[in-house]
Scaffold this motif. Structure first.
Motif, mmCIF file in Angstrom:
data_model
loop_
_atom_site.group_PDB
_atom_site.id
_atom_site.type_symbol
_atom_site.label_atom_id
_atom_site.label_comp_id
_atom_site.label_asym_id
_atom_site.label_seq_id
_atom_site.Cartn_x
_atom_site.Cartn_y
_atom_site.Cartn_z
ATOM 1 N N LEU A 822 39.317 46.869 34.587
ATOM 2 C CA LEU A 822 40.120 45.645 34.941
ATOM 3 C C LEU A 822 41.180 45.694 36.082
ATOM 4 O O LEU A 822 41.541 44.728 36.996
ATOM 5 C CB LEU A 822 40.642 45.132 33.729
ATOM 6 N N GLU A 823 41.793 47.004 36.052
ATOM 7 C CA GLU A 823 42.843 47.182 37.060
ATOM 8 C C GLU A 823 42.070 47.206 38.512
ATOM 9 O O GLU A 823 42.796 46.495 39.402
ATOM 10 C CB GLU A 823 43.729 48.534 36.654
ATOM 11 N N TYR A 824 41.303 48.029 38.588
ATOM 12 C CA TYR A 824 40.613 47.990 39.748
ATOM 13 C C TYR A 824 39.754 46.772 40.254
ATOM 14 O O TYR A 824 39.976 46.361 41.429
ATOM 15 C CB TYR A 824 39.288 49.163 39.974
ATOM 16 N N PHE A 825 39.405 46.190 39.334
ATOM 17 C CA PHE A 825 38.955 44.760 39.668
ATOM 18 C C PHE A 825 39.994 43.846 40.111
ATOM 19 O O PHE A 825 39.803 42.957 40.972
ATOM 20 C CB PHE A 825 38.438 44.268 38.427
ATOM 21 N N HIS A 826 41.219 43.591 39.539
ATOM 22 C CA HIS A 826 42.184 42.736 39.783
ATOM 23 C C HIS A 826 42.783 43.377 41.457
ATOM 24 O O HIS A 826 42.985 42.456 42.179
ATOM 25 C CB HIS A 826 43.503 43.250 39.018
#
Length: 1285
Positions: A822-826
């Motif tokens: 989720l962090e990388y996607f954000h």
């Protein structure tokens, strides 16, 4: 058990099938006797050792005797008829004589002259029934006598064990065939048990459904009895009323008698005697049309043995008797099962039933019945006869307790095996209760939303069956959709829905009789009444559910109000609080999932509404009301792009206007289908039929009308849902004035995202291990007490069972990985948004200019002028976007209006004779403006719609980034770069930093050189008059020499490029062909010269694709202008470095002392090696290029390159050691000569492309001296005239 199942199957399934076949393939008194047997079978008990000695056995025996008697009579009749014919006692053509007709109706007919199939049909029913009846009787008698009756005595445990051992020995000796038969019997037993449970528990529902299906299969007065009872039962149920079981059973008895009589009358009417006595064509009787007694077979005197079926019979004429038989069998089976139950069960009156159980919610009733269905308690499971194990039936008598059974004794303390089995059963029951509870929650939610189903059903009913009666439903539903609290008002009007729906469906039922005349505007002719009536019954089902839900909630509310503050109410409240605390965790995850779904719908539902505009506007032929839809959509998009705050203010009123307009369209299109509407609208508007069609007023077929009304109706629902559920939240989400902090944001808060993920994982783990409670409990109890996690923590409760297990580690790791994802996607999202912010202006401008160049017209001239001057002057870019948005909307509307049939411009026909395109065919004057007639409107508007989408996307990107920075309290970056952590100080660190730096600042460092290369590319690609102007402009720019001086005139150079581009596009447009005026140079000037001058001509139009090179030059020049402005900003110079030229007075030998760049001669890295190659050998590489250029062709210009090359080769080493000013002085001469050659070649291209023929005849030396050749495609050069030397 297996023998009993086999007997039941052959008696309940095989025997009725044989009797049905005997009745179906032959219609006479003999087959009528078989019909009586068919109707008697469901009333008799199944074959057992007791019943086989009673009525069931006597029934089978009588069937065998009857069929055998009929077969003997057939033989006697055939012998008699053939003997009489042989003795000439009767005439050979005795068919249809009075005595033959009477005997044939009894069942005896001659087969003389019949084919094999019909001969078998006459005799086979009796032969087959004799064989089937005898086989079934012998089989049942044999099977039931294998073991003593079960109700005579009970085995004790020792006898049971001995019997089990004997059965195991017998099973081991059984053959494979017997095992297969036993397996089939077991499967059949399970199926029969399921069907029995279904009929027992849901018998009322099954009977009600069958009554409705039978009633609508073939509408008639006789079938109306079934249909009316069906409507009464459903309406009574929707009023929260219950039937006394005795009354319902009496009604079933009456309906069974009525359906049996209906079947008998329908069968008897197939006889020739009754068809002649009561003709279906009789105007007073009309049995075929009114009573539904249709003749399916008919007699033919020429071949009486042939079975002839009426050709005009539809499929429902054949299915209707089958439905009658199924209804009768179901009713008879229920009656037989009820007769076997204690009489006390049927005598429960509503007065004895508690008030709270009389009108329970539908889902509570479903929960009770479903739990009984899944329960495995043997005391609640009926036997194969459909009764409880506690009661055993005697022969045709009431059930009684088994008084002669051996008593069974149990110990006071249960054994370990019993307790374990009991615990496992309790666990299974808990799981089943949980499953049933989940089903109840789903049905509870569905019942809460039943008003939506009712409103949709009203709209579906009205748009599927168009009439003034259903028009009330359309208006009714539209008004309810528009009301804010539509659920309350829908429930208030639910009794009227049911009453009005019953009235309409009853009236439609009567007008569904065969050959009933339709009533214009009220009842239309239906080819298949079953489809229409059954679909209306489904719509009525939603009305009944809504009414029942309304009354249920009303009674519950009255109960709560009457309870007040009593102790009972307090105790109920405590129980409710305990249940809510137990369901708190489930509510948490449901709340999280619901909020996530709601957030997605709030954000993206408006895109669904926008997409529905296209479905409404482009479905079918283009008409005026669809154009108005598109105008409303375009106005909304244009205002969104031009002024964001005004758009947000009027957005609610916009959706309200869309809803009102859609209702108006539905009303007008709907009412226009009625007779007389066309004349009314024609007279009121004073227009013709073609004009009415352009307005959208046209009478359609049923299928086309459904499409024309269904799509606006769906669009209306989508808009209303957005207006009532998502609009306010959407305005809050898109408010740039009320920005929340990042830590308060639901989307970007890392803590909230983590909490959601852990909550979902918690529920998943709990569900995973609660499904296997034994494993989880053993795992948890095996842990030491000290190592058990605390159950009070939010995460510890989820992993209480899994603390030291491998699942804990796996789930924990997966959770961490998911959060990382989720962090990388954000971060990827942020990067994509930033990348789009940097390059969206290039994407938009490129697409718009390319569109205008591929579709040259006067309307597109506005786009090109706007972006030609907005690119170099960035302050005008928002204005250009707004202008292009509004103008695109205008063009789309104009193109749509141009497709109307009433818009028919007369084509211009010029009378001159010439090879020009102007005189070859009639010219549409709209083409010059950019308008044309087309069959594929969406494809025609695709480019304009994509342009509008790009412009809206551009402003969305800017506002998204503004919103993001305001929320996170960020400022815009000083430079539009990719890698924000790379500055000028990192350039000499390594090869990776070197690549990143030039990804960021390549155009900042070498943008001017790139623009100069593009100028040369434009000249080389075009080689015409405007290329010559570009060459002169290049000379003017290079004459300034210094970068600072070039920056001073660069703005004027960009203005020159914009003017050049706009003027050339105007040349491509030319004068309108409708004027029938040709250009003065069309007849006197060579076409090649016209092409080189790039002037308009109808014979040879200018190629607009040449302007692509001019636009790319303008785009890069505009970017370079921004670079010149950035060079004056201290923040940009600090991170990117300055572009100040080196001092011209420095000595080359002592330059290293003043050079701030580290020494790279010793090659400490790959970057140093690259620098050595670049700075040490680039000079010699340039000389190599000059030498190749001079030797490629033989001309006076190439000789200059060779002279310059040899001079630098001769003095190159000494030249590099001279002062920088001296070096640059020689290098300037080389650049100036290069520009001079480019300019001269471009000027001389008019000779190579336009006058090559005259030069080849008179001045061949000139061609060889300058190496003249036409290098551009499109010029008409005759073979042998190209002198490429």
């Amino acid at each position: 058990m297996a023998s009993q199942m086999v007997c039941g199957l052959v008696f309940r399934l095989l025997l009725p099938m044989c009797l049905s076949a005997a009745c179906l393939f032959r219609y006479n008194v003999l087959s009528f006797v078989y019909l009586i047997y068919l109707l008697l079978i469901p009333l008799f008990p199944e074959p057992t050792s007791t019943t086989m000695q009673g009525h069931t056995g006597r029934l089978l025996q009588s069937l065998c005797f009857t069929s055998m008697s009929f077969l003997l009579l057939h033989i006697v009749y055939q012998i008699t008829v053939n003997s009489l014919l042989a003795w000439n006692s009767i005439a050979s053509n005795f068919s249809c004589s009075s005595w033959e007709r009477s005997i044939r109706q009894i069942g005896f007919e001659s087969v003389i002259g019949a084919d094999a199939g019909n001969g078998i049909r006459v005799f086979f029913p009796d032969i087959g029934m004799f064989m089937a009846g005898l086989a079934i009787w012998l089989l049942c008698r044999t099977l039931v006598q294998k073991r003593p009756p079960e109700d005579m005595a009970q085995y004790n445990r020792e006898e049971e064990e001995q019997e089990e051992e004997e059965e195991e020995e017998e099973e081991a000796k059984e053959s494979t065939k017997m095992k297969i038969l036993r397996l089939v019997a077991e499967v059949a037993s399970k199926v029969k048990e399921i069907i029995g449970n279904l009929i027992t528990t849901a018998g009322k529902v099954v009977v009600t459904i069958l009554l409705g299906m039978t009633g609508v299969m073939l509408p008639s007065l006789t079938s109306f009895v079934y249909f009316s009872i069906f409507l009464f039962l459903c309406t009574w149920w929707s009023l929260c009323r219950t039937f006394n079981t005795l009354i319902f059973s009496c009604m079933c008895v009456l309906m069974a008698i009525y359906s049996a009589g209906h079947i008998i009358v329908l069968y008897l009417y197939q006889f020739q005697f009754f068809q002649e006595s009561v003709s279906p064509q009789d105007e007073y009787i009309r049995s075929d049309l009114v009573f539904g007694i249709s003749p399916i077979v008919q007699s033919n005197c020429s071949c009486t043995w042939k079975l002839t079926v009426h050709s005009d019979r539809k499929w429902y004429h054949f299915v209707s008797p089958i439905m009658l038989l199924v209804l009768y069998y179901t009713l008879a089976t229920l009656i037989r099962l009820w007769l076997q139950e204690p009489i006390d069960h049927l005598m429960v009156s509503p007065a004895d039933t508690p008030a709270e159980h009389q009108c329970r919610p539908f889902y509570i009733c479903l929960q009770t019945e479903a739990f009984h269905l899944v329960s495995d308690d043997p005391q609640n499971v009926p036997t194969s006869n459909g009764m409880s194990f506690d009661f055993m039936a005697t022969e045709n008598g009431p059930p009684h307790l088994n008084l002669y059974s051996t008593p069974q004794y149990k110990t006071d303390q249960p054994s370990d095996e019993d307790s374990a089995a009991k615990e496992s059963e309790d666990e299974e029951n808990d799981v089943k209760k949980k499953g049933v509870g989940a089903m109840v929650k789903v049905f509870h939610f569905i019942m809460k939303q039943s008003y939506i189903c009712a409103l949709i059903a009203m709209m579906a009913w009205s748009i599927t069956y168009v009439s003034w009666l259903t028009f009330v439903f359309l208006m009714w539903s539209c008004i309810l959709w528009m009301v804010r609290d539509r659920r309350r008002y829908a429930m208030m009007s639910s009794p009227f829905m049911v009453a009005y729906g019953n009235l309409i469906i009853v009236l439609q039922y009567f007008w569904s009789f065969e050959r009933a005349k339709p009533v214009a505007g009220f009842f239309v002719e239906k080819k298949n009444p079953f489809h229409s009536l059954s679909s209306k019954m489904l719509c009525m089902l939603s009305f009944w559910l809504l009414l029942r839900q309304t009354l249920t909630e009303r009674q519950e509310k009255q109960k709560e109000e009457s309870a007040g503050l009593s102790d009972v109410h307090v105790e109920d409240q405590k129980k409710k609080e305990e249940e809510e605390s137990k369901e708190g965790e489930e509510q948490d995850i449901m709340h999280v999932c619901g909020s996530m779904v709601m957030a997605v719908l709030v954000k993206y539902w408006i895109y669904i509404c926008g997409g529905m505009f296209f479905f409404v506007s482009f479905e079918g032929d283009i008409v005026m009301y669809k154009i108005i839809y598109m105008m409303m959509f375009l106005s909304c998009v244009a205002l969104y792009q031009v002024h964001y705050e005004y758009w947000r203010r009027i957005l609610k009123y916009f959706w309200m206007s869309v809803v009102i307009y859609t209702m108006l369209v539905l009303t007008v299109v709907y009412t226009f289908q009625f007779d007389g509407s066309k004349d009314f609208w024609s007279g009121m508007l004073n227009v013709k039929n073609d004009s009415l069609k352009d307005l959208g007023l046209e009478q359609f077929s049923v299928s086309m009308l459904f499409t024309r009304i269904f799509i606006p109706t769906s669009f209306l629902l989508v808009c209303i849902l957005h207006l009532h559920y998502f609009h306010d939240h959407f305005l809050q989400l898109t408010d740039l004035q009320a920005v929340i902090a990042k830590e308060e944001s639901t989307i970007y808060s890392h803590a909230k995202v983590s909490g959601r993920v852990y909550l979902i994982v918690n529920r998943w783990v709990s569900a995973r291990f609660l499904w296997h409670p034994s494993t989880s409990q053993s795992t948890f109890h095996s842990l030491p007490v000290a190592t058990r996690p605390c159950s009070c923590s939010p995460v510890g409760s989820a992993f209480q069972i899994l603390s030291n297990s491998k699942w804990h580690l796996v789930v924990d790791r997966l959770t961490v990985l998911f959060l990382k994802f989720l962090e990388y996607f954000h971060k990827l999202q942020l990067f994509i948004w930033w990348l789009l912010e940097i390059h969206i202006i290039k994407i938009v401008s490129c697409y718009i200019i390319l569109l205008t160049l591929y579709e040259v017209s006067l309307l597109n001239y506005v786009f090109l002028v706007s972006w030609a001057f907005a690119l170099p002057y960035s302050q005008y870019r928002p204005l250009a976007s707004s202008v292009c948005t509004v103008w695109t909307c205008v063009i789309i509307v104009c193109k749509m209006l141009y497709q109307l049939k009433t818009v028919d411009p007369s084509p211009s026909i010029c009378s001159y004779v010439n090879d020009s395109l102007l005189y070859k065919a009639p010219v549409d004057p709209g083409n010059w403006w950019g308008l044309k007639k087309t069959d594929d409107l969406l494809g025609y508007l695709r480019n304009n719609l994509l342009m509008l989408a790009l412009l809206a996307f551009e402003v969305t990107i800017y506002r998204h980034q503004l919103y993001f920075r305001l929320r996170n309290k960020l400022s815009p970056p000083a430079a539009q770069i990719i890698f924000h952590d790379i500055t000028r100080q990192h350039l000499d660190v390594g090869i990776i930093c070197f690549i990143k730096y030039f990804i960021n600042y390549f155009f900042y460092k070498f943008g001017l050189e790139t623009c100069l290369l593009l100028v040369v590319n434009v000249i080389g690609q075009r080689m015409d008059f405007y290329a010559m102007l570009h060459a002169f402009a290049l000379i003017a720019v290079m004459y300034r020499r210094r970068r600072k001086a070039i920056a001073e005139i660069w703005s004027k150079y960009c203005f020159f490029l914009a003017c050049m581009l706009t003027f050339q596009y105007f040349v491509c447009i030319g004068i309108p062909p409708a004027a029938c005026k040709d250009y003065p140079w069309s007849f006197s000037t060579d076409p090649n010269v016209v092409k080189w001058l790039y002037i308009p001509d109808f014979y040879k139009k200018p190629d607009p694709l040449f302007l692509i090179y001019d636009f790319m030059l303008l785009l890069c020049a505009s970017m370079q202008r921004q670079v010149f402005e950035d060079e004056n900003k201290a923040a940009v110079r600090l991170i990117a470095g300055d572009n100040v030229e080196i001092c011209r007075d420095l000595d080359a030998a002592s330059f290293s002392v003043h050079n701030p760049v580290p020494d790279f001669i010793h090659c400490r890295s790959y970057l140093d090696m690259l620098k050595v190659i670049m700075f040490s050998y680039l000079f010699w590489f340039v000389l190599t290029i000059i030498f190749i250029t001079g030797t490629t062709r033989i001309s006076i210009f190439c000789m200059g390159y060779l002279v310059a090359c040899f001079y630098f080769l001769l003095f190159g080493g000494e030249l590099l050691l001279k002062p920088i000013k001296k070096i640059l002085h020689y290098w300037d001469f080389l650049i100036a000569y290069n520009i001079f050659v480019i300019t001269m070649k471009n000027i001389l291209s008019i000779l190579a492309c336009g006058y090559i023929h005259s030069l080849s005849v008179n001045n061949c030396w000139l061609i060889q001296l300058f190496s003249l050749s036409c290098t551009i495609k499109g010029y008409v050069i005759k073979s042998g005239e190209s002198f490429d030397i």
